[in-house]
Design a protein around this motif. Structure first.
Motif, PDB file in Angstrom:
ATOM      1  N   ASN A   1       0.831  -1.211   0.000  1.00 30.79           N
ATOM      2  CA  ASN A   1       0.000   0.000   0.000  1.00 30.79           C
ATOM      3  C   ASN A   1       0.865   1.261   0.000  1.00 30.79           C
ATOM      4  OD1 ASN A   1      -2.372  -1.498   0.033  1.00 30.79           O
ATOM      5  ND2 ASN A   1      -2.485  -1.513   2.268  1.00 30.79           N
TER       6      ASN A   1
ATOM      7  N   GLN B   1       2.407   1.637  -3.520  1.00 32.41           N
ATOM      8  CA  GLN B   1       1.432   2.130  -4.482  1.00 32.41           C
ATOM      9  C   GLN B   1       1.187   3.624  -4.300  1.00 32.41           C
ATOM     10  OE1 GLN B   1      -2.397   0.220  -4.353  1.00 32.41           O
ATOM     11  NE2 GLN B   1      -3.192   1.341  -6.107  1.00 32.41           N
TER      12      GLN B   1
ATOM     13  N   ARG C   1       4.213   5.521  -5.805  1.00 33.75           N
ATOM     14  CA  ARG C   1       4.422   5.452  -7.250  1.00 33.75           C
ATOM     15  C   ARG C   1       3.277   5.994  -8.094  1.00 33.75           C
ATOM     16  NH1 ARG C   1       6.080  -0.847  -7.880  1.00 33.75           N
ATOM     17  NH2 ARG C   1       8.350  -0.757  -7.545  1.00 33.75           N
ATOM     18  N   GLN C   2       2.051   5.831  -7.624  1.00 28.99           N
ATOM     19  CA  GLN C   2       0.900   6.057  -8.489  1.00 28.99           C
ATOM     20  C   GLN C   2       0.845   7.495  -9.007  1.00 28.99           C
ATOM     21  OE1 GLN C   2      -2.781   4.337  -7.147  1.00 28.99           O
ATOM     22  NE2 GLN C   2      -4.030   5.847  -8.224  1.00 28.99           N
ATOM     23  N   ASP C   3       0.917   7.618 -10.336  1.00 29.24           N
ATOM     24  CA  ASP C   3       0.818   8.915 -11.020  1.00 29.24           C
ATOM     25  C   ASP C   3       1.814   9.933 -10.478  1.00 29.24           C
ATOM     26  OD1 ASP C   3      -1.306   7.906 -12.542  1.00 29.24           O
ATOM     27  OD2 ASP C   3      -2.768   8.496 -10.998  1.00 29.24           O
ATOM     28  N   TYR C   4       2.990   9.440 -10.055  1.00 25.59           N
ATOM     29  CA  TYR C   4       4.008  10.329  -9.503  1.00 25.59           C
ATOM     30  C   TYR C   4       5.336   9.983 -10.164  1.00 25.59           C
ATOM     31  CZ  TYR C   4       6.343  13.298  -6.077  1.00 25.59           C
ATOM     32  OH  TYR C   4       7.054  14.308  -5.472  1.00 25.59           O
TER      33      TYR C   4
END
Length: 403
Positions: A239, A242, A245-248
Protein backbone atom coordinates in the motif's frame (compact mmCIF):
# COMPACT_ATOMS: atom_id res chain seq x y z
CA UNK A 1 56.97 -19.76 -30.85
CA UNK A 2 53.50 -21.28 -31.28
CA UNK A 3 52.68 -22.00 -34.93
CA UNK A 4 49.71 -20.17 -36.40
CA UNK A 5 47.74 -20.54 -39.61
CA UNK A 6 49.02 -18.27 -42.38
CA UNK A 7 45.76 -16.35 -42.39
CA UNK A 8 42.88 -16.33 -39.92
CA UNK A 9 39.94 -18.56 -40.76
CA UNK A 10 37.72 -17.30 -37.92
CA UNK A 11 36.28 -13.78 -37.79
CA UNK A 12 36.20 -13.82 -34.01
CA UNK A 13 37.04 -16.01 -31.01
CA UNK A 14 35.24 -15.62 -27.68
CA UNK A 15 37.27 -16.82 -24.69
CA UNK A 16 34.73 -18.07 -22.17
CA UNK A 17 32.27 -18.46 -25.00
CA UNK A 18 30.22 -21.15 -23.29
CA UNK A 19 29.08 -19.03 -20.35
CA UNK A 20 26.07 -16.84 -19.57
CA UNK A 21 27.72 -13.79 -21.16
CA UNK A 22 29.98 -15.39 -23.75
CA UNK A 23 27.56 -17.77 -25.41
CA UNK A 24 24.75 -15.29 -26.23
CA UNK A 25 27.43 -12.91 -27.53
CA UNK A 26 28.90 -15.67 -29.72
CA UNK A 27 25.46 -16.55 -31.04
CA UNK A 28 24.64 -12.93 -31.82
CA UNK A 29 27.84 -12.46 -33.83
CA UNK A 30 27.32 -15.77 -35.63
CA UNK A 31 23.75 -14.78 -36.44
CA UNK A 32 25.14 -11.51 -37.85
CA UNK A 33 27.15 -13.56 -40.33
CA UNK A 34 30.53 -13.98 -38.63
CA UNK A 35 32.35 -17.28 -38.27
CA UNK A 36 32.84 -17.47 -34.53
CA UNK A 37 35.17 -19.63 -32.46
CA UNK A 38 33.98 -20.52 -28.97
CA UNK A 39 36.88 -21.27 -26.64
CA UNK A 40 35.84 -22.71 -23.29
CA UNK A 41 37.63 -24.97 -20.82
CA UNK A 42 34.48 -27.04 -20.13
CA UNK A 43 34.34 -29.82 -22.70
CA UNK A 44 30.98 -30.89 -21.33
CA UNK A 45 29.55 -27.45 -22.07
CA UNK A 46 31.05 -27.47 -25.57
CA UNK A 47 29.55 -30.89 -26.25
CA UNK A 48 26.09 -29.66 -25.27
CA UNK A 49 26.41 -26.60 -27.50
CA UNK A 50 27.63 -28.72 -30.42
CA UNK A 51 24.57 -30.95 -29.95
CA UNK A 52 22.32 -27.90 -30.24
CA UNK A 53 21.52 -27.76 -26.53
CA UNK A 54 21.70 -24.51 -24.61
CA UNK A 55 23.42 -25.11 -21.23
CA UNK A 56 21.22 -22.47 -19.54
CA UNK A 57 18.03 -20.50 -20.11
CA UNK A 58 18.27 -17.60 -22.56
CA UNK A 59 15.25 -16.27 -24.42
CA UNK A 60 15.38 -17.14 -28.12
CA UNK A 61 18.80 -18.77 -27.94
CA UNK A 62 17.71 -22.31 -28.84
CA UNK A 63 16.47 -21.19 -32.25
CA UNK A 64 19.56 -19.09 -32.97
CA UNK A 65 21.90 -21.89 -31.88
CA UNK A 66 20.23 -24.38 -34.21
CA UNK A 67 20.41 -21.90 -37.09
CA UNK A 68 24.10 -20.95 -36.76
CA UNK A 69 25.15 -24.56 -36.24
CA UNK A 70 23.36 -25.59 -39.42
CA UNK A 71 25.18 -22.82 -41.30
CA UNK A 72 28.59 -23.82 -39.94
CA UNK A 73 29.25 -20.50 -38.24
CA UNK A 74 30.42 -21.93 -34.90
CA UNK A 75 33.72 -23.64 -34.18
CA UNK A 76 34.05 -24.99 -30.64
CA UNK A 77 37.26 -25.89 -28.87
CA UNK A 78 38.76 -26.47 -25.43
CA UNK A 79 42.24 -25.90 -26.91
CA UNK A 80 43.70 -22.40 -26.56
CA UNK A 81 45.33 -22.68 -29.98
CA UNK A 82 41.99 -21.65 -31.50
CA UNK A 83 42.98 -18.09 -30.52
CA UNK A 84 45.62 -18.14 -33.25
CA UNK A 85 42.95 -18.56 -35.89
CA UNK A 86 41.56 -15.04 -35.59
CA UNK A 87 42.55 -11.38 -35.54
CA UNK A 88 39.76 -10.55 -33.06
CA UNK A 89 39.51 -11.96 -29.53
CA UNK A 90 36.86 -11.15 -26.91
CA UNK A 91 37.75 -12.19 -23.37
CA UNK A 92 34.79 -13.12 -21.16
CA UNK A 93 35.95 -14.51 -17.83
CA UNK A 94 34.60 -14.38 -14.29
CA UNK A 95 35.99 -11.61 -12.11
CA UNK A 96 35.38 -12.54 -8.47
CA UNK A 97 36.29 -10.64 -5.35
CA UNK A 98 38.68 -12.35 -2.96
CA UNK A 99 38.12 -13.37 0.66
CA UNK A 100 38.78 -9.77 1.74
CA UNK A 101 36.13 -8.43 -0.70
CA UNK A 102 38.89 -6.93 -2.83
CA UNK A 103 39.50 -7.44 -6.54
CA UNK A 104 41.12 -10.67 -7.65
CA UNK A 105 43.66 -10.11 -10.43
CA UNK A 106 44.64 -13.78 -10.58
CA UNK A 107 42.14 -14.53 -13.35
CA UNK A 108 43.68 -11.90 -15.61
CA UNK A 109 47.22 -12.95 -14.82
CA UNK A 110 46.27 -16.45 -15.92
CA UNK A 111 44.44 -15.13 -18.96
CA UNK A 112 47.46 -13.17 -20.18
CA UNK A 113 49.66 -16.24 -19.78
CA UNK A 114 47.07 -18.36 -21.54
CA UNK A 115 46.38 -16.20 -24.58
CA UNK A 116 49.75 -14.54 -25.26
CA UNK A 117 51.40 -17.57 -26.95
CA UNK A 118 48.59 -17.69 -29.51
CA UNK A 119 47.75 -14.02 -30.13
CA UNK A 120 48.42 -12.88 -33.67
CA UNK A 121 50.43 -9.71 -34.18
CA UNK A 122 48.21 -6.60 -34.22
CA UNK A 123 45.14 -8.54 -33.05
CA UNK A 124 42.18 -6.75 -31.52
CA UNK A 125 41.65 -7.88 -27.92
CA UNK A 126 38.42 -6.85 -26.21
CA UNK A 127 37.87 -7.32 -22.48
CA UNK A 128 34.17 -7.90 -21.82
CA UNK A 129 33.90 -8.84 -18.14
CA UNK A 130 33.33 -6.24 -15.43
CA UNK A 131 36.75 -5.35 -14.04
CA UNK A 132 38.49 -3.36 -11.34
CA UNK A 133 39.44 0.12 -12.63
CA UNK A 134 42.84 -0.04 -14.31
CA UNK A 135 42.59 -3.71 -15.29
CA UNK A 136 42.64 -2.98 -19.03
CA UNK A 137 45.85 -0.99 -18.66
CA UNK A 138 47.23 -3.81 -16.50
CA UNK A 139 46.51 -6.35 -19.25
CA UNK A 140 48.03 -4.06 -21.90
CA UNK A 141 51.23 -3.72 -19.86
CA UNK A 142 51.58 -7.46 -19.32
CA UNK A 143 50.88 -8.32 -22.95
CA UNK A 144 53.50 -5.77 -24.02
CA UNK A 145 55.98 -7.31 -21.59
CA UNK A 146 55.48 -10.58 -23.47
CA UNK A 147 56.23 -8.91 -26.78
CA UNK A 148 52.61 -8.71 -27.93
CA UNK A 149 51.54 -5.70 -29.97
CA UNK A 150 47.73 -5.58 -29.93
CA UNK A 151 44.86 -3.13 -30.01
CA UNK A 152 43.13 -3.41 -26.64
CA UNK A 153 39.65 -2.21 -25.68
CA UNK A 154 37.23 -2.61 -22.80
CA UNK A 155 33.64 -3.04 -24.00
CA UNK A 156 31.52 -4.03 -20.99
CA UNK A 157 28.52 -6.29 -21.35
CA UNK A 158 25.34 -4.42 -20.46
CA UNK A 159 22.64 -7.02 -20.98
CA UNK A 160 20.24 -8.53 -18.46
CA UNK A 161 20.67 -12.28 -18.21
CA UNK A 162 17.90 -13.97 -20.16
CA UNK A 163 17.44 -11.01 -22.53
CA UNK A 164 20.89 -10.90 -24.13
CA UNK A 165 19.96 -11.60 -27.74
CA UNK A 166 17.48 -8.74 -27.73
CA UNK A 167 19.53 -6.22 -25.77
CA UNK A 168 22.76 -6.78 -27.69
CA UNK A 169 20.95 -5.18 -30.62
CA UNK A 170 18.94 -2.49 -28.80
CA UNK A 171 21.36 -1.13 -26.18
CA UNK A 172 24.25 1.22 -27.06
CA UNK A 173 27.68 -0.35 -26.63
CA UNK A 174 30.37 1.47 -24.64
CA UNK A 175 33.73 1.37 -26.43
CA UNK A 176 36.52 1.99 -23.94
CA UNK A 177 39.83 2.49 -25.70
CA UNK A 178 42.97 4.57 -25.20
CA UNK A 179 43.94 4.74 -28.87
CA UNK A 180 41.98 5.64 -31.98
CA UNK A 181 42.88 2.42 -33.86
CA UNK A 182 41.64 0.24 -30.98
CA UNK A 183 38.47 2.30 -30.67
CA UNK A 184 37.77 2.17 -34.40
CA UNK A 185 38.29 -1.58 -34.59
CA UNK A 186 36.15 -2.32 -31.52
CA UNK A 187 33.40 0.01 -32.75
CA UNK A 188 33.49 -1.72 -36.13
CA UNK A 189 33.13 -5.12 -34.49
CA UNK A 190 30.27 -4.20 -32.15
CA UNK A 191 28.66 -2.09 -34.85
CA UNK A 192 27.57 -5.40 -36.36
CA UNK A 193 25.28 -5.81 -33.32
CA UNK A 194 24.65 -2.60 -31.41
CA UNK A 195 22.38 0.19 -32.57
CA UNK A 196 25.03 2.74 -31.54
CA UNK A 197 28.36 3.00 -29.74
CA UNK A 198 29.72 5.38 -27.10
CA UNK A 199 33.45 6.21 -27.04
CA UNK A 200 35.30 6.56 -23.72
CA UNK A 201 38.74 5.81 -22.32
CA UNK A 202 39.28 2.36 -20.84
CA UNK A 203 39.12 3.59 -17.25
CA UNK A 204 35.99 5.62 -17.94
CA UNK A 205 34.34 2.50 -19.37
CA UNK A 206 35.46 0.42 -16.40
CA UNK A 207 33.95 2.91 -13.98
CA UNK A 208 30.79 3.29 -16.06
CA UNK A 209 30.12 -0.42 -15.76
CA UNK A 210 30.83 -0.52 -12.01
CA UNK A 211 28.72 2.58 -11.38
CA UNK A 212 25.82 1.08 -13.33
CA UNK A 213 25.72 -2.16 -11.36
CA UNK A 214 26.35 -0.41 -8.05
CA UNK A 215 23.52 2.06 -8.69
CA UNK A 216 21.12 -0.83 -9.26
CA UNK A 217 22.36 -2.55 -6.11
CA UNK A 218 21.89 0.63 -4.07
CA UNK A 219 18.35 1.16 -5.39
CA UNK A 220 17.46 -2.39 -4.35
CA UNK A 221 18.93 -1.69 -0.92
CA UNK A 222 16.74 1.39 -0.50
CA UNK A 223 13.68 -0.66 -1.48
CA UNK A 224 14.58 -3.42 0.97
CA UNK A 225 15.29 -0.97 3.78
CA UNK A 226 11.93 0.74 3.19
CA UNK A 227 10.23 -2.66 3.28
CA UNK A 228 11.83 -3.54 6.63
CA UNK A 229 10.89 -0.16 8.12
CA UNK A 230 7.28 -0.57 7.01
CA UNK A 231 7.17 -4.16 8.28
CA UNK A 232 8.49 -3.13 11.68
CA UNK A 233 5.79 -0.46 11.78
CA UNK A 234 3.11 -3.08 11.12
CA UNK A 235 2.24 -1.56 7.75
CA UNK A 236 1.51 -3.34 4.44
CA UNK A 237 4.35 -2.07 2.25
CA UNK A 238 2.45 -2.77 -0.96
CA UNK A 239 0.00 0.00 0.00
CA UNK A 240 2.87 2.35 0.80
CA UNK A 241 4.60 1.56 -2.49
CA UNK A 242 1.43 2.13 -4.48
CA UNK A 243 0.89 5.47 -2.77
CA UNK A 244 4.45 6.53 -3.61
CA UNK A 245 4.42 5.45 -7.25
CA UNK A 246 0.90 6.06 -8.49
CA UNK A 247 0.82 8.91 -11.02
CA UNK A 248 4.01 10.33 -9.50
CA UNK A 249 6.84 10.28 -12.07
CA UNK A 250 9.61 11.23 -9.64
CA UNK A 251 9.18 7.91 -7.80
CA UNK A 252 8.60 5.59 -10.74
CA UNK A 253 12.15 4.24 -10.50
CA UNK A 254 11.74 3.01 -6.91
CA UNK A 255 11.88 -0.80 -7.26
CA UNK A 256 9.94 -3.24 -5.18
CA UNK A 257 11.70 -5.21 -2.44
CA UNK A 258 13.27 -8.61 -2.94
CA UNK A 259 16.54 -10.50 -2.86
CA UNK A 260 19.27 -8.49 -4.65
CA UNK A 261 21.66 -11.22 -5.63
CA UNK A 262 23.39 -12.89 -8.53
CA UNK A 263 26.95 -12.95 -9.81
CA UNK A 264 27.38 -9.21 -10.48
CA UNK A 265 25.79 -6.58 -8.25
CA UNK A 266 27.32 -7.46 -4.87
CA UNK A 267 30.72 -8.23 -6.42
CA UNK A 268 30.89 -5.04 -8.43
CA UNK A 269 29.84 -2.88 -5.49
CA UNK A 270 32.65 -4.41 -3.45
CA UNK A 271 35.15 -3.80 -6.26
CA UNK A 272 34.18 -0.14 -6.21
CA UNK A 273 34.53 -0.07 -2.42
CA UNK A 274 38.04 -1.49 -2.73
CA UNK A 275 38.92 1.14 -5.33
CA UNK A 276 37.95 4.25 -3.34
CA UNK A 277 40.02 5.73 -0.54
CA UNK A 278 37.03 5.97 1.83
CA UNK A 279 35.92 2.37 1.06
CA UNK A 280 32.59 3.67 -0.31
CA UNK A 281 30.36 3.72 2.82
CA UNK A 282 27.16 4.02 0.74
CA UNK A 283 28.01 0.81 -1.08
CA UNK A 284 28.96 -0.93 2.16
CA UNK A 285 25.63 0.07 3.67
CA UNK A 286 23.78 -1.25 0.60
CA UNK A 287 25.60 -4.55 0.96
CA UNK A 288 24.64 -4.83 4.62
CA UNK A 289 20.97 -4.18 3.84
CA UNK A 290 20.70 -6.55 0.89
CA UNK A 291 22.78 -9.33 2.41
CA UNK A 292 20.92 -8.86 5.70
CA UNK A 293 17.43 -9.40 4.28
CA UNK A 294 17.48 -13.22 4.69
CA UNK A 295 18.49 -12.81 8.34
CA UNK A 296 15.69 -10.28 8.84
CA UNK A 297 13.17 -12.79 7.48
CA UNK A 298 14.45 -15.58 9.73
CA UNK A 299 14.41 -13.32 12.79
CA UNK A 300 10.85 -12.18 12.06
CA UNK A 301 9.64 -15.76 11.56
CA UNK A 302 11.40 -16.88 14.72
CA UNK A 303 9.65 -14.19 16.78
CA UNK A 304 6.26 -14.75 15.17
CA UNK A 305 6.33 -18.51 15.73
CA UNK A 306 7.98 -18.54 19.13
CA UNK A 307 10.95 -20.31 17.56
CA UNK A 308 11.42 -22.42 14.45
CA UNK A 309 12.45 -25.72 16.00
CA UNK A 310 10.03 -28.39 14.76
CA UNK A 311 8.75 -26.20 11.93
CA UNK A 312 9.11 -27.07 8.24
CA UNK A 313 9.83 -24.09 6.01
CA UNK A 314 9.47 -24.35 2.26
CA UNK A 315 11.44 -22.05 -0.05
CA UNK A 316 9.86 -21.44 -3.45
CA UNK A 317 12.57 -20.54 -5.95
CA UNK A 318 16.34 -20.95 -5.61
CA UNK A 319 17.51 -18.98 -8.68
CA UNK A 320 18.89 -15.51 -8.04
CA UNK A 321 16.00 -13.93 -9.99
CA UNK A 322 12.68 -14.84 -11.57
CA UNK A 323 12.48 -16.92 -14.76
CA UNK A 324 16.13 -17.92 -14.47
CA UNK A 325 17.93 -21.21 -13.90
CA UNK A 326 21.02 -19.47 -12.50
CA UNK A 327 21.57 -20.06 -8.75
CA UNK A 328 24.90 -18.22 -8.52
CA UNK A 329 25.07 -16.09 -5.36
CA UNK A 330 21.34 -16.62 -4.81
CA UNK A 331 20.22 -15.40 -1.40
CA UNK A 332 17.71 -18.25 -1.25
CA UNK A 333 20.62 -20.52 -0.35
CA UNK A 334 21.71 -18.14 2.40
CA UNK A 335 18.12 -18.11 3.65
CA UNK A 336 18.08 -21.90 3.73
CA UNK A 337 21.26 -22.03 5.80
CA UNK A 338 20.01 -19.43 8.30
CA UNK A 339 16.68 -21.25 8.69
CA UNK A 340 18.50 -24.50 9.37
CA UNK A 341 20.69 -22.81 11.96
CA UNK A 342 17.50 -21.53 13.59
CA UNK A 343 16.33 -25.14 13.96
CA UNK A 344 13.86 -25.40 11.10
CA UNK A 345 13.57 -28.24 8.63
CA UNK A 346 13.87 -26.67 5.19
CA UNK A 347 12.58 -28.02 1.86
CA UNK A 348 13.30 -26.18 -1.37
CA UNK A 349 12.09 -26.26 -4.95
CA UNK A 350 12.62 -24.46 -8.25
CA UNK A 351 11.16 -25.16 -11.71
CA UNK A 352 14.41 -24.29 -13.48
CA UNK A 353 17.42 -24.82 -11.20
CA UNK A 354 19.13 -28.20 -11.41
CA UNK A 355 20.22 -29.20 -7.90
CA UNK A 356 20.01 -32.63 -6.29
CA UNK A 357 19.19 -31.00 -2.96
CA UNK A 358 15.87 -29.65 -4.25
CA UNK A 359 12.51 -31.40 -4.23
CA UNK A 360 9.21 -31.07 -6.07
CA UNK A 361 6.74 -28.23 -5.72
CA UNK A 362 4.06 -30.67 -4.54
CA UNK A 363 6.37 -31.92 -1.79
CA UNK A 364 7.08 -28.37 -0.59
CA UNK A 365 3.39 -27.46 -0.57
CA UNK A 366 2.40 -30.63 1.28
CA UNK A 367 5.11 -30.59 3.94
CA UNK A 368 5.63 -26.92 4.77
CA UNK A 369 4.19 -25.06 7.74
CA UNK A 370 5.65 -21.83 6.40
CA UNK A 371 6.31 -20.80 2.79
CA UNK A 372 8.92 -18.25 1.70
CA UNK A 373 9.04 -16.95 -1.85
CA UNK A 374 12.73 -16.97 -2.76
CA UNK A 375 12.48 -16.18 -6.48
CA UNK A 376 9.45 -14.58 -8.16
CA UNK A 377 8.94 -17.19 -10.87
CA UNK A 378 5.68 -16.75 -12.76
CA UNK A 379 4.77 -20.36 -11.91
CA UNK A 380 4.24 -19.28 -8.29
CA UNK A 381 1.82 -16.42 -8.97
CA UNK A 382 -1.34 -18.46 -8.42
CA UNK A 383 -0.37 -21.21 -6.00
CA UNK A 384 -2.97 -22.80 -3.67
CA UNK A 385 -1.23 -21.75 -0.47
CA UNK A 386 -4.27 -22.11 1.78
CA UNK A 387 -4.08 -20.60 5.22
CA UNK A 388 -0.39 -21.22 5.73
CA UNK A 389 2.06 -18.63 6.96
CA UNK A 390 3.57 -17.03 3.85
CA UNK A 391 6.52 -14.69 3.40
CA UNK A 392 6.20 -12.86 0.09
CA UNK A 393 8.63 -9.95 0.02
CA UNK A 394 8.29 -9.79 -3.78
CA UNK A 395 4.54 -9.22 -3.68
CA UNK A 396 3.68 -11.69 -6.44
CA UNK A 397 1.42 -14.18 -4.66
CA UNK A 398 -1.59 -11.88 -4.77
CA UNK A 399 -1.67 -10.89 -1.12
CA UNK A 400 0.49 -7.78 -1.14
CA UNK A 401 4.07 -7.39 0.02
CA UNK A 402 4.14 -8.98 3.42
CA UNK A 403 6.19 -10.83 5.93
Amino acid sequence: MTSQPASPDLDLVVLGGGGHVGLPLSLAFAEAGLRVGIYDTSQQTLDRIAAGEMPFLENGADTVLADVLSKGRLDLSADASIIGRTNQLIVVIGTPVDEFLGPSMTVFERAVEQISPYLRDDALVVLRSTVYPGTTAYVAQHLAARGKTVDLAFCPERIAEGHALEELHTLPQIIGADSDPAADRAAGLFGKLAASTIRTTTKEAELAKLFTNTWRYMKFAVANQFFMIADQAGVDYSNVLQAIRQDYPRAVDLPGPGFAAGPCLFKDTMQLAAFTSDHFPLGQAAMQVNEGLPAYIVSALDRRNGGLVGKTVGILGMAFKGESDDPRASLSYKLRKLLQWAGARVVCTDPYVVDDRLTTLDCVLQESDILVLGAPHKAYSSLPIGGRDVVDIWGVLGNGIRL
